[in-house]
Motif scaffolding. Sequence first.
Motif, PDB file in Angstrom:
ATOM      1  N   ARG A  57       0.727  -1.300   0.233  1.00 14.30           N
ATOM      2  CA  ARG A  57       0.066   0.195  -0.320  1.00 14.30           C
ATOM      3  C   ARG A  57       0.913   1.605   0.422  1.00 14.30           C
ATOM      4  NH1 ARG A  57      -3.439   2.546   4.291  1.00 14.30           N
ATOM      5  NH2 ARG A  57      -4.762   3.899   3.220  1.00 14.30           N
ATOM      6  N   ALA A  58       2.429   1.370   0.640  1.00 16.80           N
ATOM      7  CA  ALA A  58       3.077   2.482   0.595  1.00 16.80           C
ATOM      8  C   ALA A  58       3.404   2.518  -0.794  1.00 16.80           C
ATOM      9  CB  ALA A  58       4.065   1.945   2.125  1.00 16.80           C
ATOM     10  N   GLN A  59       3.876   1.695  -1.512  1.00 17.22           N
ATOM     11  CA  GLN A  59       4.319   1.534  -2.790  1.00 17.22           C
ATOM     12  C   GLN A  59       3.487   2.107  -3.468  1.00 17.22           C
ATOM     13  OE1 GLN A  59       5.286  -2.324  -3.763  1.00 17.22           O
ATOM     14  NE2 GLN A  59       7.722  -1.805  -3.092  1.00 17.22           N
ATOM     15  N   TRP A  60       2.303   1.798  -3.420  1.00 16.10           N
ATOM     16  CA  TRP A  60       1.331   1.993  -4.159  1.00 16.10           C
ATOM     17  C   TRP A  60       0.853   3.562  -4.134  1.00 16.10           C
ATOM     18  CZ3 TRP A  60      -0.234   0.811  -8.772  1.00 16.10           C
ATOM     19  CH2 TRP A  60      -0.054  -0.441  -9.339  1.00 16.10           C
ATOM     20  N   GLN A  61       1.035   4.065  -2.527  1.00 18.69           N
ATOM     21  CA  GLN A  61       0.864   5.288  -2.269  1.00 18.69           C
ATOM     22  C   GLN A  61       1.642   6.563  -2.535  1.00 18.69           C
ATOM     23  OE1 GLN A  61      -0.179   4.979   1.721  1.00 18.69           O
ATOM     24  NE2 GLN A  61      -1.755   5.162   1.645  1.00 18.69           N
ATOM     25  N   ARG A  62       2.976   6.031  -2.999  1.00 19.34           N
ATOM     26  CA  ARG A  62       4.219   6.536  -3.422  1.00 19.34           C
ATOM     27  C   ARG A  62       4.102   7.010  -4.830  1.00 19.34           C
ATOM     28  NH1 ARG A  62       7.526   3.523  -0.072  1.00 19.34           N
ATOM     29  NH2 ARG A  62       7.331   2.006  -1.568  1.00 19.34           N
ATOM     30  N   ARG A  63       3.774   5.552  -5.804  1.00 24.15           N
ATOM     31  CA  ARG A  63       3.214   5.862  -6.540  1.00 24.15           C
ATOM     32  C   ARG A  63       1.792   6.461  -7.691  1.00 24.15           C
ATOM     33  NH1 ARG A  63       3.863   0.569 -10.073  1.00 24.15           N
ATOM     34  NH2 ARG A  63       3.970   2.589 -12.502  1.00 24.15           N
ATOM     35  N   ILE A  64       0.809   6.558  -6.598  1.00 27.30           N
ATOM     36  CA  ILE A  64      -0.127   7.604  -6.991  1.00 27.30           C
ATOM     37  C   ILE A  64       0.067   8.983  -6.687  1.00 27.30           C
ATOM     38  CG2 ILE A  64      -2.370   8.445  -5.615  1.00 27.30           C
ATOM     39  CD1 ILE A  64      -3.367   5.113  -5.737  1.00 27.30           C
TER      40      ILE A  64
ATOM     41  N   LEU B 223       4.429   9.560 -15.503  1.00 29.13           N
ATOM     42  CA  LEU B 223       3.792   9.629 -16.716  1.00 29.13           C
ATOM     43  C   LEU B 223       3.848   9.280 -18.247  1.00 29.13           C
ATOM     44  CD1 LEU B 223       0.524  11.300 -17.309  1.00 29.13           C
ATOM     45  CD2 LEU B 223       1.794  12.423 -18.507  1.00 29.13           C
ATOM     46  N   ASP B 224       4.974   9.183 -18.360  1.00 24.99           N
ATOM     47  CA  ASP B 224       5.235   8.190 -19.392  1.00 24.99           C
ATOM     48  C   ASP B 224       5.497   6.642 -19.190  1.00 24.99           C
ATOM     49  OD1 ASP B 224       6.196   8.162 -22.317  1.00 24.99           O
ATOM     50  OD2 ASP B 224       8.096   7.079 -21.375  1.00 24.99           O
ATOM     51  N   GLU B 225       5.910   6.541 -18.587  1.00 24.68           N
ATOM     52  CA  GLU B 225       5.505   4.831 -17.684  1.00 24.68           C
ATOM     53  C   GLU B 225       4.400   4.426 -18.312  1.00 24.68           C
ATOM     54  OE1 GLU B 225       6.411   2.428 -14.283  1.00 24.68           O
ATOM     55  OE2 GLU B 225       7.664   3.574 -14.042  1.00 24.68           O
ATOM     56  N   ARG B 226       3.470   4.396 -17.262  1.00 25.62           N
ATOM     57  CA  ARG B 226       2.260   4.519 -17.680  1.00 25.62           C
ATOM     58  C   ARG B 226       1.024   4.772 -18.929  1.00 25.62           C
ATOM     59  NH1 ARG B 226       1.124   0.873 -15.282  1.00 25.62           N
ATOM     60  NH2 ARG B 226      -1.668   1.044 -15.580  1.00 25.62           N
ATOM     61  N   ALA B 227       1.138   5.857 -19.745  1.00 27.69           N
ATOM     62  CA  ALA B 227       0.928   5.791 -21.232  1.00 27.69           C
ATOM     63  C   ALA B 227       1.625   4.910 -22.444  1.00 27.69           C
ATOM     64  CB  ALA B 227       1.079   7.479 -21.452  1.00 27.69           C
TER      65      ALA B 227
END
Length: 114
Positions: A62-69, A82-86
Amino acid sequence: MVTRKRLRTILTALGLYALAALLIGYFGVNAFSGNRGLNAQQDIDRQMAVLGADLDRLKHERAQWQRRIALLKSDALDPDMLDERARALLDYVDSEDLTLMVDSKRPSTAAAGP
């Protein structure tokens, strides 16, 4: 008559002792192997250890996801994220990227002999 009375008192005392021993044995067995006995407590402790490890793993995830969010929020948008997710969502490839095409149907030339 006296012998029967004495025999009755002895048998009554033995019966009461036997009954008390059976009750003590019953409660002793249940204290060890009952629903809330020592074995059940050990099982609960094992389950707590497993669930505690799962909880720690999930907190870390969850902490990892919160950092990414947090990197994707509009006030602090990270261009690399943003480039990675696109690229991942849209199967986007930049014109300057190096791509390697592999033909999986063709047998490898290293396995073939001369």
